[in-house]
Write an enzyme that holds these catalytic residues in place. Sequence first.
Site, mmCIF file in Angstrom:
data_model
loop_
_atom_site.group_PDB
_atom_site.id
_atom_site.type_symbol
_atom_site.label_atom_id
_atom_site.label_comp_id
_atom_site.label_asym_id
_atom_site.label_seq_id
_atom_site.Cartn_x
_atom_site.Cartn_y
_atom_site.Cartn_z
ATOM 1 N N ASN A 1 57.143 33.342 39.084
ATOM 2 C CA ASN A 1 57.530 32.413 38.010
ATOM 3 C C ASN A 1 56.717 32.571 36.732
ATOM 4 O O ASN A 1 56.727 31.703 35.860
ATOM 5 C CB ASN A 1 57.457 30.957 38.508
ATOM 6 C CG ASN A 1 56.043 30.578 38.914
ATOM 7 O OD1 ASN A 1 55.141 31.418 38.869
ATOM 8 N ND2 ASN A 1 55.841 29.333 39.298
ATOM 9 N N ASP B 1 53.531 32.481 35.974
ATOM 10 C CA ASP B 1 52.353 31.661 35.608
ATOM 11 C C ASP B 1 51.038 32.395 35.859
ATOM 12 O O ASP B 1 49.958 31.812 35.724
ATOM 13 C CB ASP B 1 52.379 30.312 36.349
ATOM 14 C CG ASP B 1 52.237 30.473 37.868
ATOM 15 O OD1 ASP B 1 52.182 31.624 38.354
ATOM 16 O OD2 ASP B 1 52.180 29.448 38.568
ATOM 17 N N GLU C 1 38.702 34.614 63.157
ATOM 18 C CA GLU C 1 37.758 35.243 62.226
ATOM 19 C C GLU C 1 36.396 35.184 62.906
ATOM 20 O O GLU C 1 35.645 34.234 62.759
ATOM 21 C CB GLU C 1 37.709 34.498 60.888
ATOM 22 C CG GLU C 1 36.871 35.267 59.880
ATOM 23 C CD GLU C 1 36.305 34.423 58.747
ATOM 24 O OE1 GLU C 1 35.932 35.014 57.731
ATOM 25 O OE2 GLU C 1 36.221 33.187 58.881
ATOM 26 N N ASP D 1 40.130 30.261 60.749
ATOM 27 C CA ASP D 1 39.071 30.500 59.769
ATOM 28 C C ASP D 1 37.698 30.076 60.297
ATOM 29 O O ASP D 1 37.563 28.977 60.851
ATOM 30 C CB ASP D 1 39.397 29.683 58.506
ATOM 31 C CG ASP D 1 38.387 29.883 57.407
ATOM 32 O OD1 ASP D 1 38.358 30.987 56.849
ATOM 33 O OD2 ASP D 1 37.618 28.944 57.120
ATOM 34 N N ASP E 1 53.750 37.340 41.646
ATOM 35 C CA ASP E 1 54.030 36.103 40.913
ATOM 36 C C ASP E 1 55.519 36.104 40.548
ATOM 37 O O ASP E 1 55.987 36.993 39.846
ATOM 38 C CB ASP E 1 53.147 36.097 39.655
ATOM 39 C CG ASP E 1 53.509 34.991 38.688
ATOM 40 O OD1 ASP E 1 54.177 34.025 39.101
ATOM 41 O OD2 ASP E 1 53.090 35.096 37.510
ATOM 42 N N ASP F 1 52.870 33.702 44.422
ATOM 43 C CA ASP F 1 53.504 32.557 45.081
ATOM 44 C C ASP F 1 54.389 33.024 46.240
ATOM 45 O O ASP F 1 54.558 34.231 46.471
ATOM 46 C CB ASP F 1 54.315 31.737 44.057
ATOM 47 C CG ASP F 1 55.162 32.623 43.166
ATOM 48 O OD1 ASP F 1 55.876 33.481 43.720
ATOM 49 O OD2 ASP F 1 55.099 32.497 41.926
#
Length: 591
Positions: free
Chosen positions: A69, A71, A308, A246, A67, A75
């Site tokens: 930033n 929060d 997958e 996926d 992370d 990211d």
Amino acid sequence: MNLMRSTRTFALLVFMLLVTSLNPGVWAQAPLFTSAIASAPHQAPGAAEPWWKHALIYEIYPRSFQDSNGDGVGDLKGITQRLDYLQTLGVDAIWLSPIYPSPQVDFGYDISDYENVDPQYGTLADFDELVAEAKKHNIRIIMDMVMNHTSDKHPWFIESKSSRTNPKRDWYVWRDGKGPGIPPNNWQSEFGHSAWQFDPTTNQWYYHKFYIQQPDLNWRNPAVEKAMFDAVRFWLDRGVAGFRLDAIPTLFEDPQLRDAKETSGTNAYGDPNLDNTYTDNLPEVHDVMRRLRTVVASYPGDRVLIGETYLPNIQELDKWYGGASHNELNLPMDMQIGFTNKLDAGLFRERIEDVETKVHGNQPLVVFDNHDNARSWNRYGDGVHDAAIARVVATMLFTTRATAMMYYGEEIGMVTTTPSRKEDVKDPIGIIGWPKEKGRDGERTPMQWDTSLNAGFSTAATTWLPVAPDYKTVNVEVEGREPSSLLNWYKKLIELRRTDPALRDGALTMLDSTNPNVLSYLRKGPAGAASVVVSLNFTAQPQTVSLDLAAAGVTANNVKTLMTDDSSLQSATSLTHIVLPPFASWVASVQ
Ligand code: NOJ
């Protein structure tokens, strides 16, 4: 999907005991194998090999990696900040789990815009920066492409749902029910209960293989293929190295919507188990794969298609490569090996031989961990020898001939940290299926970087999932300093695999092929160069093996340990009477 869960009782304690009892420095040497399977890899003579053939592909679950930033959610900038680490580890490509705009019901696998980045993770500019910075680190970016379904908030579905005559109505799978309140058939969602959702606006039902908020696209409509291939081109134009597709075997359903046959028992959601013949792996999907391969292959730089592909057997896996035509996916995942889920030497031998000999010389892709399954530490660990078992698993991953795929945190021995209270669960299947199915939060906890707040993952007061309690000892910083750590075992294996010619390209031959307790194999070196032998004790008892390489045409005058976690094997000089302590790994050079 193969969602396996297990708790991880005593894991931290056992890990610490084993780490402290090991002799640091023991792992400075070689690999070992025995049984000859040799199949010619599919490669035109003289053609340069595609980059992905020897690659290590590292899956990042963006919410949980870094992370930047504060929060509490990982990211893109966070990933960019950690590229030095990934390069040092030896990563060639990152598979980024979905970062597209999404309501996040399925944490990104419910996409509402295929051509943008969710603001939670950053911007398109942050993405471009990640691709550019990764390139400087010799790392490629592979996107997760979800083609089976969209979010119910995607504009396509909003339109489709608005009326029976909307031009996008047929982009999804809409049907009349069998009667008031009765769905079109008995199909069930992978995530529990009926796969059909009634829409009162138009009095029809739509099909969703996964969550209600993930309506399935109708791949019998060519406009769907066109729209999805446009999205594929959008990212290829931005420089991505390929896609992980996926749930790709679920693209098509039986057009007659025949009821599935009930098999025995019930699942974690209390529904009867069903045969999936009418909803999974329908042959029509292969036409789409061939067309997709043509699109991707029209770009320079060996872009890769990864699938997958949870499949029942090797014959089905072969079809996903396009068999002898080699014209579908480059790397459909072999889920038979990594998700064997018990350390059974015979089973591993059989499955590794299968992918070596029964896929027309295509390149295997082996994976033991991902964001949908309890971590391999817990699936294979016995609660006593977990660290040694994790080394056995890693050694298999990096010393067979396969392209290797791993999941963030696997290299430090992150464990499954399953929520103990239903109210803490974030993954909806854990709420629907509680307490039998506790969801996938346990394998998605934040990456453990160091001993600081939130394991260095975030400066937030709370993180989206709690950091696992063992982070003070199980983390990159601490393990980086400890020569006998799992992290250093991974690093050495990855380096050896990259530099040793036998491990890089050598044909694989099983050795001592009837041994039920020890898996041994040979990777044959090029003419004049050394070969490599790997021997792995799959049991909690010492095992003695004698390995004969004559049938493989290799002489073993000179045996030298390359890597082992047992000090007595460090000085082994012969292939006869090798005593492997419980769950020991031995990798040796032979010439
Ligand atoms: C497979 C993904 O790996 C999983 O996380 C997701 O929930 C389903 N597909 C549905 O997209």
